[in-house]
Structure formats: structure tokens, C-alpha cells
Design an enzyme around this catalytic site. Structure first.
Site, short mmCIF file in Angstrom:
data_model
loop_
_atom_site.label_atom_id
_atom_site.label_comp_id
_atom_site.label_asym_id
_atom_site.label_seq_id
_atom_site.Cartn_x
_atom_site.Cartn_y
_atom_site.Cartn_z
N ALA A 9 0.83 -1.21 0.00
CA ALA A 9 0.00 0.00 0.00
C ALA A 9 0.86 1.26 0.00
CB ALA A 9 -0.93 -0.02 1.21
N HIS A 10 1.96 1.25 0.75
CA HIS A 10 2.82 2.43 0.78
C HIS A 10 3.51 2.66 -0.56
CE1 HIS A 10 2.13 2.72 5.09
NE2 HIS A 10 2.67 3.91 5.02
N LYS A 11 3.98 1.58 -1.14
CA LYS A 11 4.62 1.68 -2.46
C LYS A 11 3.60 2.24 -3.46
CE LYS A 11 7.45 -1.27 -5.52
NZ LYS A 11 6.69 -1.31 -6.77
#
Lengths: 293, 204
Positions: free
Chosen positions: B35-37
Site C-alpha cells: 500500500a505504501h509503495k
């Protein structure tokens, strides 16, 4: 050739136990750790939460930690029990345990990134089979090895110039304590630390990981290693990293060390870090009777 | 105990200091590695279109003044199709260090919940934009799951269930401030102290 009846069903129960109940020696050590931390400290509050969660998870039969890790099966069996049907039954139990929410779907294809959804995959779960000379007795030790703690494992190759660690026990000390300093709170301490001195790269880590199965209170038959285990546990706790890296007296619950013969050219020190949720459980099937330990 | 209810204002964040115990209530969004990527590559540094733009439109108002939780839960779906959190402790936050400062800066997230702490990039973003890092007890998964009152929605399940964005409503989720918006970090302190102890113990 002998086949174990109902191995899948019995293994499902083993997985449930491993995911939802911690071994008594680990709980005892966490309680002693809590009592050793100062009243009102973050370390003590953390261990109180940890201990409350252990009780809740057991009562609700739900996972102690959401990272149910890599299931690692250590199977010892008589020579006339073939391994493929055992592997199949245990892998099926792992898929079933995932459907029951005892395990999180944790197996991700390393190239495509796709989660298999049921903890099946290439080299997943992990199995180690070993024959022994006890007739009609199969022992399965299951470890659920969480990723946060696994990421803190490290392998040193001595001499290590940065640490000033040479190829001797003092070098081993420097390496093991350095691993703890690096880990800080990232791997959910207080930790159980498995160490292998020597061996080849792969085997050394496997031997270190296997040490995590040992009960905290056991005594290493090698007196040199036994003394080193005690010393490194004490020194590890002097680092002051504490539970979750909040600072405090309880950084390490136990250090377990093995050695393996090495090549003259190599001197590895492998360190495997196990979180406080040191989930291990055994199943013994003896003359058709199943018991769990 | 200090109550933090979403949406959280900058003023509330600026009053917090390392060591404060807080109880988070309101809407929280889980996000971990994938999700962060995705947030950084698609929303922040990319030009979101189609489904990506639609998801951004849904989550932007939740994340502004909101809370990101580093967590990959064990979930259960009941017969009616509703999701429930079974076990939901924090995952190691340091893996999101390359991304989090951008997420805080671009989306106005006020609090990050995780474990193990984060580095200087995140600490800098907390100071610049007014955010805090809140530490939950790693592994306390059943206990924390009981603070989750409702699973409101889930997005990006193609990342795998642990990696999806789970929008949840929590009540009194207890955490400790370990990185504040004034440059304070308990993790830095403990790291420096333990390094010093190491040198003393090893006599070097």
C-alpha cells in the site's frame, strides 16, 4: 510402509494450538520479565499488555499475533513411514487452518507478488524430516516464525572488521550482541535468540533456527556453550533495549547456541531472532495415540 | 490518557510529546508494504487515473487528519459477507521509512500507528507537517482486534488480504507516542543508549 491415519486432522489441532497458545516456559519468562521492570514504566505496561493478550487469545482461540509467520515443521519419524503422504497431510492442514482464521494467508509469490491465499506455495510451508530409531513414534514440532522477527536474523562472517570481531568466542559475543543492538524493537522483543557457530551458510541458519525449539530452562550439554548462553542472556539484558525497544531490563528471554563444523576458510555466526510470541508446539503420535506438548 | 478522535487537528498533535499515552478513536486505514509503495508511486509521484484516481478520491478525505495503521490483519468473513478483524497487531514500521514522509506530506496524515519506530525522514515529516508516530504493542493481536468496532470497507484486495487497505472504526485503541512533532524520538534515545552499553560491555 506405514501411513498415519487422520494426520491432517491432528495437525490442524497442532496449528491451532501453536497459533493461539504460548508454551508455559515462555509465559513464565514473560511474567518474570514483567516483575523485573519498574512500576509505572513503559516496559512493564508493555509486558502487562502482552500477558493480557496471551490470556485473551487462548480463551478466544484466536491468533496471539496476526503475523502467523512461516509454519516450520520439524518431523521425526521411524524409517518405515514415508514422508510424501505426511507432507501432503500437513500442508492440507495448513490450508484448512488458514480457512479457519488460525493462520493469516502469508505465502506470497516472490516474482508476481500474488498471495496464494491459503498458505500453499513453493517451499512453503517449510518441512524438515528426520528419521529416528523409535519404532511407532512420530514427533512433529511446529514453529510459527513471524516475519518481523525473521527480518532481524543476521549472519556474520568472522573476522568482522567493523565489530573488531575475530574468529574466537569473543568474536561470537560481539556478533550476537550486535545483532540485538541492530534489532532494537523492530522484531518484537523480548527475544529468544538461536545461534549457530560455524557450518555452511544455509545449514548454519537452519541449525540456529532449530535452537528456538529448545525449552528456555534446558541446559546445553556442552559446558562451554552453556556458559556462553548464560553470559549472553545476561549481557543482552544489560543493553537496556527492553520490551518493544521501549527501554528496560527485559531484552532477551533466552539464548540457545549450537555449533557446527566449519571449513578452515569460513567462520559464520548465524543469529535467529524469535519474538516474544515464540510460538512452538509439539505433537507426538505414539502407537496410534496423539498427545500435544 | 489523552483522547485522539479523527479527524485530528494539527493543534492536537503539537500538544503531544514522547511518552504520552493516547487512546485513538474513529476511522483508521491500514496500510503496509504494498500500500505504501502504491500510494507513493501512483498517487503522489504518478498521475492517478481511472481506478487509482477513484480510490484516491475516496481515501483522501479519510487520510487528511487521519490515521494510518501499519497492520496486516487476520480477518474473517461472515455468511452475510461482512468482514471482521480476528487478530490485528502492528507490523514493523521501519520498512515504510522510504515512503512515509511523502505520505504524511502529501496526504496530511496526522498519526502513524506501528511498532519498532521509524527513522529521521519520518521524524522530519512529523515536525514539518504536524504528525506523530504512535507505538502499539507488537504481537498483542487479539487484544487490539477487540478495539476494532467495525470494518467499514476494504480496498485493493489484489495486494493480498494482509496488504490491502482496510478502513476500520476503532474505539480507545491505546498507544504510546514514541515520536512527536518536536523532534523527539524514544527510538533514537534507546538506540544511542544501547550502543553505548554495547561498547562498555565489549570493552571497546
Amino acid at each position: 510402509m506405514k501411513i498415519l491415519p487422520d494426520l491432517e486432522k491432528h495437525t490442524l489441532e497442532l496449528v491451532r494450538l501453536a497459533s493461539t497458545q504460548l508454551p508455559a516456559d515462555i509465559v513464565d519468562a514473560l511474567e518474570r520479565g514483567r516483575d523485573a521492570e519498574a512500576e509505572g514504566s513503559a516496559a512493564r505496561a508493555t509486558l502487562d499488555t502482552v500477558l493480557a493478550n496471551i490470556v485473551m487469545a487462548a480463551e478466544a482461540s484466536s491468533p496471539i499475533c496476526q503475523d502467523t509467520g512461516t509454519p516450520v515443521f520439524y518431523v521425526r519419524h521411524p524409517w518405515d513411514y514415508p514422508t510424501p503422504p505426511m507432507r501432503e497431510a500437513m500442508a492440507a492442514a495448513v490450508r484448512e487452518a488458514t480457512a479457519c482464521s488460525y493462520l493469516r494467508p502469508n505465502a506470497v509469490d516472490s516474482v508476481t507478488g500474488a498471495n496464494s491465499g491459503d498458505n500453499s506455495g513453493e517451499h512453503f510451508p517449510a518441512f524438515y524430516f528426520e528419521q529416528w530409531d523409535r519404532p511407532d513414534e512420530v514427533r512433529v514440532d511446529l514453529m510459527l516464525k513471524g516475519g518481523g522477527s525473521e527480518n532481524q536474523g543476521i549472519q556474520y562472517s568472522l573476522p568482522d572488521r567493523d565489530l573488531g570481531a575475530g574468529r574466537d568466542l569473543d568474536g561470537v559475543r560481539k556478533a550476537v550482541l550486535d545483532a540485538l543492538v541492530r534489532a532494537q524493537g523492530h522484531g518484537c522483543g523480548p527475544a529468544v535468540v538461536g545461534v549457530c557457530i560455524g557450518g555452511d551458510r544455509g545449514g548454519s541458519i537452519a541449525v540456529a533456527k532449530r535452537q528456538i525449539l529448545r525449552p528456555l530452562g534446558d541446559r546445553n550439554p556442552d559446558t562451554t556453550l552453556a556458559a556462553l548462553e548464560d553470559e549472553l542472556r545476561a549481557k543482552g539484558n544489560e543493553l537496556g533495549i527492553g520490551p518493544m525497544g521501549f527501554g528496560g531490563a527485559t531484552t532477551v528471554l533466552g539464548v540457545k547456541i549450537a555449533k557446527a563444523h566449519r571449513l578452515p576458510a569460513s567462520f559464520f555466526v548465524s543469529v535467529v531472532y524469535m519474538c516474544w510470541a515464540a510460538r512452538r508446539h509439539a505433537m507426538i503420535i505414539k502407537a496410534g495415540e496423539v498427545s500435544y506438548d | 490518557m489523552i483522547d485522539l478522535r479523527t479527524p485530528i487537528s494539527e493543534d492536537q498533535i503539537r500538544q503531544l510529546h514522547v511518552g504520552d499515552v493516547v487512546a485513538v478513536s474513529g476511522t483508521v486505514v491500514t496500510a503496509r508494504d504494498a500500500a505504501h509503495k502504491y500510494m507513493v508511486e501512483q498517487w503522489i509521484e504518478g498521475t492517478p487515473a481511472g481506478d487509482d484516481a477513484a480510490l484516491l478520491a475516496i481515501l483522501r478525505p479519510v487520510l487528511a487528519g487521519g490515521v494510518i495503521y501499519h497492520c496486516g490483519p487476520v480477518v474473517r468473513q461472515d455468511e452475510s459477507g461482512r468482514w471482521h478483524f480476528v487478530a490485528a497487531g502492528p507490523t514493523t514500521s521501519s520498512r515504510e521509512e522510504p515512503y512515509e514522509h511523502k505520505v504524511i506530506g502529501a496526504l496530511g496524515v496526522r498519526a502513524i500507528i506501528g511498532k519498532g519506530g521509524m527513522g529521521d525522514l519520518t521524524l522530519g515529516a512529523c515536525a514539518e507537517h504536524g504528525a506523530v508516530y504512535l507505538h502499539a504493542v507488537g504481537g498483542a493481536a487479539t487484544l487490539i482486534a477487540q478495539r476494532v468496532r467495525e470494518v467499514e470497507d476494504v480496498y485493493k484486495t489484489e495486494f493480498g488480504l494482509p496488504e490491502a487497505f482496510w478502513r476500520i472504526r476503532v474505539e480507545d485503541f491505546q498507544c504510546v507516542v514514541t515520536m512527536d512533532s518536536h523532534g523527539g524520538s524514544l527510538h533514537k534515545e534507546v538506540l544511542e543508549k544501547s550502543r553505548r552499553r554495547y561498547r562498555e560491555i565489549m570493552g571497546g
